[in-house]
Design an enzyme around this catalytic site. Structure first.
Site, PDB file in Angstrom:
ATOM      1  N   CYS A 101      -8.364 -12.392 -10.492  1.00  0.00           N
ATOM      2  CA  CYS A 101      -7.718 -13.460  -9.756  1.00  0.00           C
ATOM      3  C   CYS A 101      -8.533 -14.739  -9.832  1.00  0.00           C
ATOM      4  CB  CYS A 101      -7.593 -13.095  -8.271  1.00  0.00           C
ATOM      5  SG  CYS A 101      -6.640 -11.611  -7.979  1.00  0.00           S
TER       6      CYS A 101
ATOM      7  N   CYS B 282     -24.177  -7.202 -13.453  1.00  0.00           N
ATOM      8  CA  CYS B 282     -23.503  -5.914 -13.533  1.00  0.00           C
ATOM      9  C   CYS B 282     -22.918  -5.804 -14.928  1.00  0.00           C
ATOM     10  CB  CYS B 282     -22.379  -5.826 -12.503  1.00  0.00           C
ATOM     11  SG  CYS B 282     -21.325  -4.365 -12.739  1.00  0.00           S
TER      12      CYS B 282
ATOM     13  N   ASN C  62     -10.584 -12.795  -4.568  1.00  0.00           N
ATOM     14  CA  ASN C  62     -10.861 -12.355  -5.936  1.00  0.00           C
ATOM     15  C   ASN C  62     -11.906 -11.259  -5.846  1.00  0.00           C
ATOM     16  OD1 ASN C  62     -12.701 -13.714  -8.765  1.00  0.00           O
ATOM     17  ND2 ASN C  62     -11.206 -12.072  -8.752  1.00  0.00           N
ATOM     18  N   GLY C  63     -11.585 -10.113  -6.442  1.00  0.00           N
ATOM     19  CA  GLY C  63     -12.523  -8.993  -6.390  1.00  0.00           C
ATOM     20  C   GLY C  63     -11.808  -7.719  -6.035  1.00  0.00           C
TER      21      GLY C  63
ATOM     22  N   GLY D 113      -5.128 -15.388 -13.894  1.00  0.00           N
ATOM     23  CA  GLY D 113      -4.006 -14.643 -13.312  1.00  0.00           C
ATOM     24  C   GLY D 113      -2.712 -15.370 -13.562  1.00  0.00           C
TER      25      GLY D 113
ATOM     26  N   CYS E  93     -13.986  -0.839 -14.797  1.00  0.00           N
ATOM     27  CA  CYS E  93     -14.550  -1.719 -13.771  1.00  0.00           C
ATOM     28  C   CYS E  93     -13.889  -1.412 -12.437  1.00  0.00           C
ATOM     29  CB  CYS E  93     -14.312  -3.187 -14.140  1.00  0.00           C
ATOM     30  SG  CYS E  93     -14.894  -4.317 -12.860  1.00  0.00           S
TER      31      CYS E  93
ATOM     32  N   TYR F 283     -15.891 -12.625 -21.889  1.00  0.00           N
ATOM     33  CA  TYR F 283     -14.472 -12.824 -22.152  1.00  0.00           C
ATOM     34  C   TYR F 283     -13.705 -13.606 -21.082  1.00  0.00           C
ATOM     35  CZ  TYR F 283      -9.495 -11.743 -22.177  1.00  0.00           C
ATOM     36  OH  TYR F 283      -8.132 -11.841 -22.141  1.00  0.00           O
TER      37      TYR F 283
ATOM     38  N   SER G 122     -10.473 -16.422 -27.735  1.00  0.00           N
ATOM     39  CA  SER G 122     -11.721 -16.039 -27.073  1.00  0.00           C
ATOM     40  C   SER G 122     -12.886 -15.834 -28.047  1.00  0.00           C
ATOM     41  CB  SER G 122     -11.491 -14.774 -26.232  1.00  0.00           C
ATOM     42  OG  SER G 122     -11.025 -13.742 -27.079  1.00  0.00           O
TER      43      SER G 122
ATOM     44  N   ASP H 125     -14.887 -10.759 -32.728  1.00  0.00           N
ATOM     45  CA  ASP H 125     -14.094 -10.628 -31.498  1.00  0.00           C
ATOM     46  C   ASP H 125     -15.050 -10.345 -30.343  1.00  0.00           C
ATOM     47  OD1 ASP H 125     -11.904 -10.615 -29.877  1.00  0.00           O
ATOM     48  OD2 ASP H 125     -10.915  -8.891 -30.809  1.00  0.00           O
TER      49      ASP H 125
END
Lengths: 470, 470, 470, 470
Positions: free
Chosen positions: A9, A441, A109-110, A35, A389, A249, A290, A352
């Site tokens: 998000c 992380c 967000n999360g 998003g 994740c 990314y 990307s 990539d």
């Protein structure tokens, strides 16, 4: 149900500007990549809250009349992405509720890791939930809290949740921003004149001419009102574990995330990749968009010409209708077209950012080869992705990640490349300055999860949906 | 806010039929006169609840595909009318929630008089409300109740509320119907084959070929499940005070309400009116459609020819666009046209069911006179309306009721009639058989309110609305 | 395709009023009974034409903003009904075209009988048609005409068509109304202040406070411009053959049609019916709403009490979803409910305006009997319907008309009545004053068609439709 | 009105494949860059034509159900772009008409220069036009033609028109493709299995796995039916003058246009630009996406590192709501963000494809400078744009083109660059092989128009529009 908790998000908040909603709208515009399924804004004029939310892109959800109705000096906004088919309006944020103390809106967000546990406890004592989104747990905790000031109630609620959260709250008289003690997801603070702005990434600040001030720190709670800004650190300290995948990314390349420019980090990963995984080749091409910065870095370090061997169709929508008479590499082909003029007879390095299931890479390699490339060398600017994740990035289950069950050689064979090289875990941190601490992380590459996940998948006896919902 | 609590509605429930939703839909069709602003159906297949709700007429809210999706053996439905501009989808019923014990839906006709009081108590202990409708209080009370069986939790919740309610609840495995101890609003029980049907009026039963069995009694709770029907009377007894205005105006004339045919009651009121308030005249005409039966009764008793001197346009929508160049009697004229051929040179009795603000009667009298009537005698088949309803009929505030502040002579002068006569309170009960007890609420004509109203109007510090809601 | 040419419609025109479109809109409102499938208005400010058309009721097609955009001093409007499923927007009127001489709009009520013939001729010389509506032929004839003034071109075009037409044309500077020489369909002329109004029925004039002046005569062409009104009679004289079915069923009872009040005509037909077809009975009930005036007349002459034994549900939409578990008399039942309280044990006369296929009458008779009637006597206030209409009323094919192949006794048997009586052809004209000439088309009752039909049904080799059209 | 005739578009056609409409849809997808305002497909099953058209992107206009309805073995499609606000559905292509000989559909890319002249002639003889698009003239000419076979009538019609056209026609039994004798706009021929495909660019063939065969030649008419392909050259020969701007900007880089790969042409223009207009600089950056190939060529030849100093937001919609509190460089900023990390302290070459009004370049230069660039050198990979296009590319009027009235130095000053360099006219043809002939129209750079424009702007006395059109 568990799946529905996972979301990527973008969040924003503006306090103290007469065109707050308009700036929130533009900020969401800049954060659209975080998003694309739904968007919402809640504003306030100091007396009550006004909200508008809808499914689709920011540009489709809002128009001038709606922005005009979202009057007031403060506003928060939210962009949402979700993998499940359940893109219901009722799951769209910001959430707005009226409870004993007045109106409250929140954008999140999360991903919380003890949301189901808390929800069961709350339902047992009579709470009624409206959505399947973990954010609602936070609101119920706030409603049940006994604190006097809104910020106290928010802090009390956040003490009970575990996981990743970058949050912005709005009441008629105050805005509160909070980031979890680990600092999983980004959140930055800026200013336009006297107004305070918070946003997931700095590209939102850039668009509205706001000045970037600083990150909101892990574990920090910022309270904004007519009286000014106050900062709190009410939680026990925790080691910083910011998501490294934002660099790889997710974030926009022109954003400043965790106080570094994303484009430069990616270019460095490309350079490092060229060092670690060189290839005898004629040209290097990115998987656009990307892969562009890493391919530029790779080309620079490897001394290879950079070419746009794959052209992207930027008008691709969410869905398209495939004929029964199958088209080769369909799915990739609607987005990317391989240029035989550029590729014919060449030894090609494709750069990539990551390999998830492997099926897209496989189609790209075949397409490039079909366009005439003599050799195809795939280079990935991150380590093999081996873990799901649980902190707010939508990744498939571990079983679906090809690298969780296949060796590099087996993957190379599957995607059909002449060679395949991933960046090393250590190389992924080559953007750090000498001596700089590592506060990231990287569980998706290492399966070392900084916070244990306590929500257990439970089968829902009740599937409640609106037949007419879209 | 208080106003928003007042609503007229229609409710239905079917349990034990493979086409439950389709029958619920047709029943709502038959009850459309009880509410035209919104409609909804919730069905269940035994495992989960499926709902569809929308703004508008039943025919516009549902289509064949939606009905197909509302699969299952049981369904409840709701039609809603509300005076306020706040016709929000979120206020539309049936309400559906998921709480600790599973899914629950409810449809409500009536009005609670202690809803705000209860809401404040619930909010203080952490409940979050989604709507401005009093029905939501009942759901929160159920969620907070500790009973084991659904029906126990419902009874526990209803023990706390006061006011008027005819309710139908649905869970995946059971349907519960309940009527308040005073029996304010109607609710009947019927059967199609083995299936159980409940509905506000018998015209809903007629349309679906269901057999009428009986009223659900005041204070009765009916539990329907695969195991059959159970009836409870868990509340202390109360005097029956059923709304007499259902007879005067609100119910469909072909319905059986409180075990009497409405058409026959209205005709009798017309006969009684002719006795009490005779007029020297040539013809009697109704204000169509509601005034037709009373006008027939009046004509029969007075020996006057019945004519359709006012023709109704049945395509009238909710709104129409009036030119600035004012049209005489506009507003009434779009609905009714006076026929000069019928009225010219005649002494005319107009029969209507009630006078609220007096403005419509004034326009009708002028229109009839303008069409050539020599004399206009207005006769009303109910006593002067002097009190607001707090039990589920939408009436203006007492101040707006012309009869609350004006004598009959003053009203006659205002509406411009040659004479005006109302039915007496006693005459309004002339439909009773000799010796039959009077169990009616006529507070709108007497201001004798059977249950005191404890909700105090409170100014809402927070106006929470969705800018994009339609 | 042939079927699509048959339509019932309402037309209006206003010239010389600053709120012309608003008055056109209200007039269409009053004429809604003449067509519920689509509506349109074209206005002009003297420079160009503005149009808005849509599918549905007038109230749904227009809103305040649209009416505001339809600015100007003149406007024409159209309501449309069509039986075929092909309710396409492109077939909606008024038609608007731009051709060599400027903009032209037209609204048409009626049906041409040589449209296909003319269309073939026009297509052969290069004309391209956009719709399947006969009205378009008139426009192409006007475009191909060589006359100088618009009205000359219109007259030249109308000289080539045969059949029924009440037409209103609009250009930026003039309005033209025309009625075919036989005067098949109604068209009246009125005034609001200085503005000229034309409309299908007088109920449209009543609503907007316009004064009725006179019929537009059969064969008359009325030209309205800033210079005033001019009247022409450019066609050879023809015997007047106005549609009698407007009296029987189609027009609104409060309208003045062919200079007589429709309600009074219908009541007289009821009286005459009582004379011709008396019945031993206790009560007389109408099939509402169209049967009401005739039932009142029948009751008056027969000395029988008039009752509303069938109650109509006025919220019935175009479609509803029927359950598979069949409901008796469904179709009629959603519109009408029989009241057993009124009918039980009674000998009942039912008065209806006509019998078409017989299936509805059959359902009504069964329903009334099921409600307890002891005897059921059906009385029809017109002769047996035995012929299709080719002049603008939608009737089924002759084969579908039960009276075209069955005797009265056979029909009585089919509908299940104890007796059945129709009005005689002569009795149908009992409303005429002594000596008054008969100028009516009653081809649907006599098969004596005043104008031969030359269009032959042709199979269309090309089915052209828009997949996305609604 | 004249302006509305100018359009850029994409066209496709498939004949002989059971999934023709689905392939047409995907081809339009690949050609989305040629027109984003409207899209349409017409298919045929051999008996009749079925069409669907809508406003918006291909992905929004079509869904699976619609494609299913567009059944048949042949289909043509069209994407449309138009500058005027008049994006009306009625102007959307393919046009479909029914005329004397049956159904006909047409999709057109290009612009006729004698359309108004022809239209006046046709209207004078009775033709009625439905749209403001020049393509409709062709249809009327076909309808009025006397030829026996469709292809003869098409050829007869095309003999009368002058200007640019790449056309695809469809009837129930045949498809016809035609390109004007000058070959202004591209059109290619390909195959999938036995099916014939035509499309504006080869990227459409690539997506659907069709094999590229050849250009349809200037002046060629290709007739496709069950009997196979026939090719005609019915027009007098003309010098080839294909639009060079397709190379500079308009076509997709991965397409083959006029038998050359666009990406390679653009890269060559960049190399030539570096030769002609070198700059002392540190990095070269493109204006994405169109400037990327030329910037790569420039960097390669100049030996400068290529960087993405401007990041593009790919979610930018057609409109966005700007706050009153002005944002610097807004308009460009919503699309592009300048990266200070990349640009700070650098001497920067910006490569773009063309300068039209100069306002965008000005904003970009300022933005790059604001982001910290020490010097800004603007390089344009085409000559100064000084003439409007009348052959199908939407360019502003000559007066609005900054280079038509300003010297290069004056433009440099206006846009605020340290230096500015355009490619020479000769250099623009540096992609030609030695000895290869030049068959291009470069009127926008030279004002040498290959075909004179005879349509004179006429003021339209009649503005005909639908108030409700969107």
């Amino acid at each position: 149900m568990f799946d529905r908790f996972r979301e990527e998000c973008g969040v924003v908040g503006i306090f103290g500007h007469p065109e707050a909603a308009n700036f929130a709208y533009l900020s969401l515009y800049a954060l659209q990549h975080r998003g694309q399924e739904a968007a919402g804004i809640v504003s306030t004029n100091g007396d009550y809250l006004v909200s508008h939310r809808g499914l689709g892109l920011v540009a489709d959800v809002f128009n001038e009349e709606i922005i005009r109705k979202l009057a007031g000096h403060a506003a928060i906004g939210h962009n949402r992405y979700s993998t499940s088919g359940q893109t219901l309006l009722k799951n769209t944020q910001p959430f707005v509720v009226e409870y004993g103390r007045g109106g409250l809106a929140v954008a999140h967000n999360g991903n919380l890791v003890n949301a189901l546990e808390l929800r069961q406890r709350l339902e047992d004592s009579g709470s009624i939930f409206q959505s399947n989104v973990d954010t609602e747990v936070i609101i119920h905790l706030i409603a049940a809290s006994k604190g006097e000031r809104t910020v106290d109630r928010i802090v009390a609620a956040l003490r009970e949740v575990r996981g990743a959260y970058s949050l912005v709250f709005l009441t008629p008289r105050e805005m509160v921003a909070a980031r979890d003690p680990n600092g999983f997801r980004p959140l930055v603070l800026g200013r336009i004149k006297d107004a305070v702005v918070v946003a997931s990434e700095t590209c939102a600040l850039d668009l509205i001419d706001a000045t970037y001030e600083r990150e909101i720190e892990p574990g920090e709670v910022v309270h904004v009102s007519a009286a000014g800004i106050e900062s709190f650190r009410p939680f026990p300290a925790a080691p910083r574990t910011s998501c490294v995948f934002e660099y790889i990314y997710f974030a926009r390349p022109d954003s400043r995330v965790y106080d570094r420019n994303v484009y430069e980090v990616r270019k460095q990963l490309g350079r490092q990749l060229a060092e670690e995984q060189p290839a005898e080749a004629d040209i290097v091409i990115p998987v656009p968009d990307s892969g562009v910065p890493a391919a530029l870095g790779f080309g620079e370090r490897a001394g290879l010409p950079f070419e746009m061997g794959l052209i992207r169709n930027h008008y691709v929508g969410r869905t398209f209708i495939e004929p029964q008479d199958a088209i080769r590499h369909f799915g990739v082909k609607v987005k990317l077209n391989a240029q035989s003029e550029v590729l014919k007879g060449k030894r090609v390095v494709i750069v990539d950012d990551s390999i998830v299931r492997g099926t897209t890479s496989r189609k790209i390699v075949h397409m490039v080869r079909h366009a005439g490339a003599r050799e195809v060398h795939m280079r990935i600017s991150s380590p093999p992705t081996i873990g799901s994740c649980f902190y707010g990035v939508d990744t498939p289950t571990t079983e679906e990640l090809i690298a969780s069950t296949h060796s590099v050689e087996a993957i190379r064979d599957f995607i059909g490349a002449d060679s395949l090289g991933f960046l090393s875990e250590r190389g992924m941190y080559s953007f750090l300055k000498p001596g700089e601490g590592n506060g990231f992380c990287a569980a998706c590459f290492t399966r070392r999860y900084p916070i244990p996940v306590s929500d257990i998948g439970r089968t829902h006896q009740l599937l409640l949906f609106e037949a007419g919902d879209r």
